[in-house]
Design a protein around this motif. Sequence first.
Motif, PDB file in Angstrom:
ATOM      1  N   LEU A 185       6.798   2.714   7.155  1.00  0.00           N
ATOM      2  CA  LEU A 185       8.317   2.152   6.880  1.00  0.00           C
ATOM      3  C   LEU A 185       8.971   2.164   8.149  1.00  0.00           C
ATOM      4  O   LEU A 185       8.945   2.877   9.168  1.00  0.00           O
ATOM      5  CB  LEU A 185       9.029   3.100   5.974  1.00  0.00           C
ATOM      6  N   GLU A 186       9.843   1.067   8.096  1.00  0.00           N
ATOM      7  CA  GLU A 186      10.785   0.753   9.362  1.00  0.00           C
ATOM      8  C   GLU A 186      11.805   1.516   9.554  1.00  0.00           C
ATOM      9  O   GLU A 186      12.300   2.033  10.685  1.00  0.00           O
ATOM     10  CB  GLU A 186      10.903  -0.791   9.475  1.00  0.00           C
ATOM     11  N   PHE A 187      12.677   1.614   8.344  1.00  0.00           N
ATOM     12  CA  PHE A 187      14.137   2.166   8.353  1.00  0.00           C
ATOM     13  C   PHE A 187      13.995   3.798   8.091  1.00  0.00           C
ATOM     14  O   PHE A 187      13.209   4.179   7.176  1.00  0.00           O
ATOM     15  CB  PHE A 187      15.031   1.458   7.365  1.00  0.00           C
ATOM     16  N   LYS A 188      14.885   4.427   8.974  1.00  0.00           N
ATOM     17  CA  LYS A 188      14.942   6.143   8.559  1.00  0.00           C
ATOM     18  C   LYS A 188      15.467   6.267   7.410  1.00  0.00           C
ATOM     19  O   LYS A 188      14.759   7.153   6.731  1.00  0.00           O
ATOM     20  CB  LYS A 188      15.722   6.357   9.913  1.00  0.00           C
ATOM     21  N   SER A 189      16.447   5.498   6.790  1.00  0.00           N
ATOM     22  CA  SER A 189      16.726   5.951   5.578  1.00  0.00           C
ATOM     23  C   SER A 189      15.901   5.874   4.446  1.00  0.00           C
ATOM     24  O   SER A 189      15.927   6.557   3.568  1.00  0.00           O
ATOM     25  CB  SER A 189      18.093   5.104   5.266  1.00  0.00           C
ATOM     26  N   ALA A 190      14.932   4.791   4.451  1.00  0.00           N
ATOM     27  CA  ALA A 190      14.112   4.728   3.511  1.00  0.00           C
ATOM     28  C   ALA A 190      13.085   5.729   3.573  1.00  0.00           C
ATOM     29  O   ALA A 190      12.588   6.055   2.501  1.00  0.00           O
ATOM     30  CB  ALA A 190      13.099   3.203   3.789  1.00  0.00           C
ATOM     31  N   PRO A 234       0.806  -1.346  -0.175  1.00  0.00           N
ATOM     32  CA  PRO A 234      -0.075   0.042  -0.068  1.00  0.00           C
ATOM     33  C   PRO A 234       0.944   1.331   0.174  1.00  0.00           C
ATOM     34  O   PRO A 234       2.056   1.436   0.497  1.00  0.00           O
ATOM     35  CB  PRO A 234      -0.882   0.010   1.045  1.00  0.00           C
ATOM     36  N   ALA A 235       0.288   2.313  -0.546  1.00  0.00           N
ATOM     37  CA  ALA A 235       0.968   3.542  -0.693  1.00  0.00           C
ATOM     38  C   ALA A 235       1.423   3.991   0.507  1.00  0.00           C
ATOM     39  O   ALA A 235       2.348   4.779   0.853  1.00  0.00           O
ATOM     40  CB  ALA A 235       0.500   4.556  -1.512  1.00  0.00           C
ATOM     41  N   ASN A 253      -2.235  15.073  -6.000  1.00  0.00           N
ATOM     42  CA  ASN A 253      -2.422  14.281  -5.189  1.00  0.00           C
ATOM     43  C   ASN A 253      -1.552  14.457  -3.759  1.00  0.00           C
ATOM     44  O   ASN A 253      -1.107  15.439  -3.375  1.00  0.00           O
ATOM     45  CB  ASN A 253      -1.372  12.915  -5.929  1.00  0.00           C
ATOM     46  N   ALA A 254      -1.732  13.204  -2.816  1.00  0.00           N
ATOM     47  CA  ALA A 254      -1.301  13.598  -1.547  1.00  0.00           C
ATOM     48  C   ALA A 254      -0.460  12.287  -1.105  1.00  0.00           C
ATOM     49  O   ALA A 254      -1.166  11.071  -1.346  1.00  0.00           O
ATOM     50  CB  ALA A 254      -2.234  14.046  -0.580  1.00  0.00           C
ATOM     51  N   TRP A 255       0.708  12.142  -0.316  1.00  0.00           N
ATOM     52  CA  TRP A 255       1.226  11.120   0.022  1.00  0.00           C
ATOM     53  C   TRP A 255       1.103  11.079   1.608  1.00  0.00           C
ATOM     54  O   TRP A 255       1.540  12.192   2.101  1.00  0.00           O
ATOM     55  CB  TRP A 255       2.749  10.912  -0.019  1.00  0.00           C
ATOM     56  N   LEU A 256       1.023   9.742   2.299  1.00  0.00           N
ATOM     57  CA  LEU A 256       1.124   9.865   3.769  1.00  0.00           C
ATOM     58  C   LEU A 256       2.622   8.836   3.980  1.00  0.00           C
ATOM     59  O   LEU A 256       2.491   7.849   3.531  1.00  0.00           O
ATOM     60  CB  LEU A 256      -0.084   9.133   4.497  1.00  0.00           C
ATOM     61  N   ILE A 257       3.616   9.452   4.370  1.00  0.00           N
ATOM     62  CA  ILE A 257       4.774   8.793   4.914  1.00  0.00           C
ATOM     63  C   ILE A 257       4.664   8.699   6.377  1.00  0.00           C
ATOM     64  O   ILE A 257       4.765   9.674   7.187  1.00  0.00           O
ATOM     65  CB  ILE A 257       5.825   9.495   4.509  1.00  0.00           C
ATOM     66  N   VAL A 258       4.932   7.415   6.625  1.00  0.00           N
ATOM     67  CA  VAL A 258       4.890   6.886   8.202  1.00  0.00           C
ATOM     68  C   VAL A 258       6.324   6.325   8.716  1.00  0.00           C
ATOM     69  O   VAL A 258       6.632   5.451   8.004  1.00  0.00           O
ATOM     70  CB  VAL A 258       3.645   6.020   8.544  1.00  0.00           C
ATOM     71  N   HIS A 259       6.701   6.748   9.741  1.00  0.00           N
ATOM     72  CA  HIS A 259       8.179   5.927  10.119  1.00  0.00           C
ATOM     73  C   HIS A 259       7.645   5.297  11.635  1.00  0.00           C
ATOM     74  O   HIS A 259       7.344   6.094  12.433  1.00  0.00           O
ATOM     75  CB  HIS A 259       9.280   7.218  10.429  1.00  0.00           C
ATOM     76  N   THR A 319      23.853   6.095   0.896  1.00  0.00           N
ATOM     77  CA  THR A 319      22.688   5.441   1.075  1.00  0.00           C
ATOM     78  C   THR A 319      22.154   4.668  -0.439  1.00  0.00           C
ATOM     79  O   THR A 319      22.166   5.471  -1.405  1.00  0.00           O
ATOM     80  CB  THR A 319      21.519   6.599   1.499  1.00  0.00           C
ATOM     81  N   CYS A 320      21.925   3.486  -0.320  1.00  0.00           N
ATOM     82  CA  CYS A 320      21.365   2.754  -1.500  1.00  0.00           C
ATOM     83  C   CYS A 320      20.047   3.070  -1.879  1.00  0.00           C
ATOM     84  O   CYS A 320      19.237   3.366  -0.970  1.00  0.00           O
ATOM     85  CB  CYS A 320      21.407   1.393  -1.389  1.00  0.00           C
ATOM     86  N   ARG A 321      19.676   3.457  -3.319  1.00  0.00           N
ATOM     87  CA  ARG A 321      18.363   3.747  -3.856  1.00  0.00           C
ATOM     88  C   ARG A 321      17.453   2.389  -3.538  1.00  0.00           C
ATOM     89  O   ARG A 321      17.855   1.434  -3.825  1.00  0.00           O
ATOM     90  CB  ARG A 321      18.569   3.969  -5.113  1.00  0.00           C
ATOM     91  N   LEU A 322      16.337   2.790  -2.829  1.00  0.00           N
ATOM     92  CA  LEU A 322      15.160   1.841  -2.492  1.00  0.00           C
ATOM     93  C   LEU A 322      14.127   2.088  -3.517  1.00  0.00           C
ATOM     94  O   LEU A 322      13.893   3.292  -3.764  1.00  0.00           O
ATOM     95  CB  LEU A 322      14.891   2.044  -1.319  1.00  0.00           C
ATOM     96  N   PRO A 323      13.340   0.978  -3.721  1.00  0.00           N
ATOM     97  CA  PRO A 323      12.169   1.269  -4.954  1.00  0.00           C
ATOM     98  C   PRO A 323      11.034   1.896  -4.213  1.00  0.00           C
ATOM     99  O   PRO A 323      10.973   1.869  -2.964  1.00  0.00           O
ATOM    100  CB  PRO A 323      11.743  -0.295  -4.984  1.00  0.00           C
ATOM    101  N   HIS A 324      10.391   2.713  -4.947  1.00  0.00           N
ATOM    102  CA  HIS A 324       9.260   3.527  -4.390  1.00  0.00           C
ATOM    103  C   HIS A 324       7.996   3.108  -4.943  1.00  0.00           C
ATOM    104  O   HIS A 324       8.141   3.095  -6.477  1.00  0.00           O
ATOM    105  CB  HIS A 324       9.518   4.926  -4.794  1.00  0.00           C
ATOM    106  N   VAL A 325       6.870   3.046  -4.565  1.00  0.00           N
ATOM    107  CA  VAL A 325       5.659   2.507  -5.137  1.00  0.00           C
ATOM    108  C   VAL A 325       5.226   3.500  -6.146  1.00  0.00           C
ATOM    109  O   VAL A 325       5.558   4.366  -5.766  1.00  0.00           O
ATOM    110  CB  VAL A 325       4.846   2.126  -4.102  1.00  0.00           C
TER     111      VAL A 325
END
Length: 244
Positions: free
Chosen positions: A24-29, A19-20, A85-91, A238-244
Amino acid sequence: MRKDKPKKRVMKKRAKDAPADEPLEFKSAVMQRIQDLVRGGYHRYTCGVISTSRLPALRAKFAARYTTDASRAERQRRRRNGLANAWLIVHRPPKAIRAVWWLLVEDGDHLAHSTESLRDARDRPDRLIMPDPGIGRKNAFAEVERAFELVKLDDRWTWRMSSEMKTAWRDRIRSAARTKDTEKGDEEWRQAMWSLRRMPGFRGIRSDAYDLVKLARHEWKRNRSGPPVALPKLPGWTCRLPHV
């Protein structure tokens, strides 16, 4: 002779199938996701801290009100219809009692512009921040916990240390090098050098870490004899991580 039916392959859930608004668990992500969104035009934002028990209700509310759980196709369809659009980012780190969230909104026609107190990440007083890992505290966005801030350096978005964090790091290095209790100082030094190497490897943070590495070498040479018990090193990229 009857052949056995082939077993169905169970595929692991890929990042793009999540889900968008998946926490997310990791701070870098988290930092990379926010950086990508701001670079892509999501300049308006608001943020907060919430207990993990109330997180599902927050996600449901924002999904219903702002379609933060929309898929890539749904977001493209909204843009074609002239809607932002809007995104909700959760750490949400493991075992944390609270989570940190950011609501990022595109410039344009969107309900959040009228219902939320949005700030602009491009404005210096309203820079988007990543708080200190002490998410268990009541207010992770307190001034003393401004760990990293999102800035534009050389026309590129990146993260760097806040002035409060750089000051705290200088004090930490000097304290470990100058203490008269050698055993205690060695342990503090090892912990500090380990933490320095573990910082998120964004360009701005690595630049700040370079200054701290130089300070650490100078302080050890000035106050101690022999080689350092742990060498000061820069954090890795920091390695690039995939984004939905």
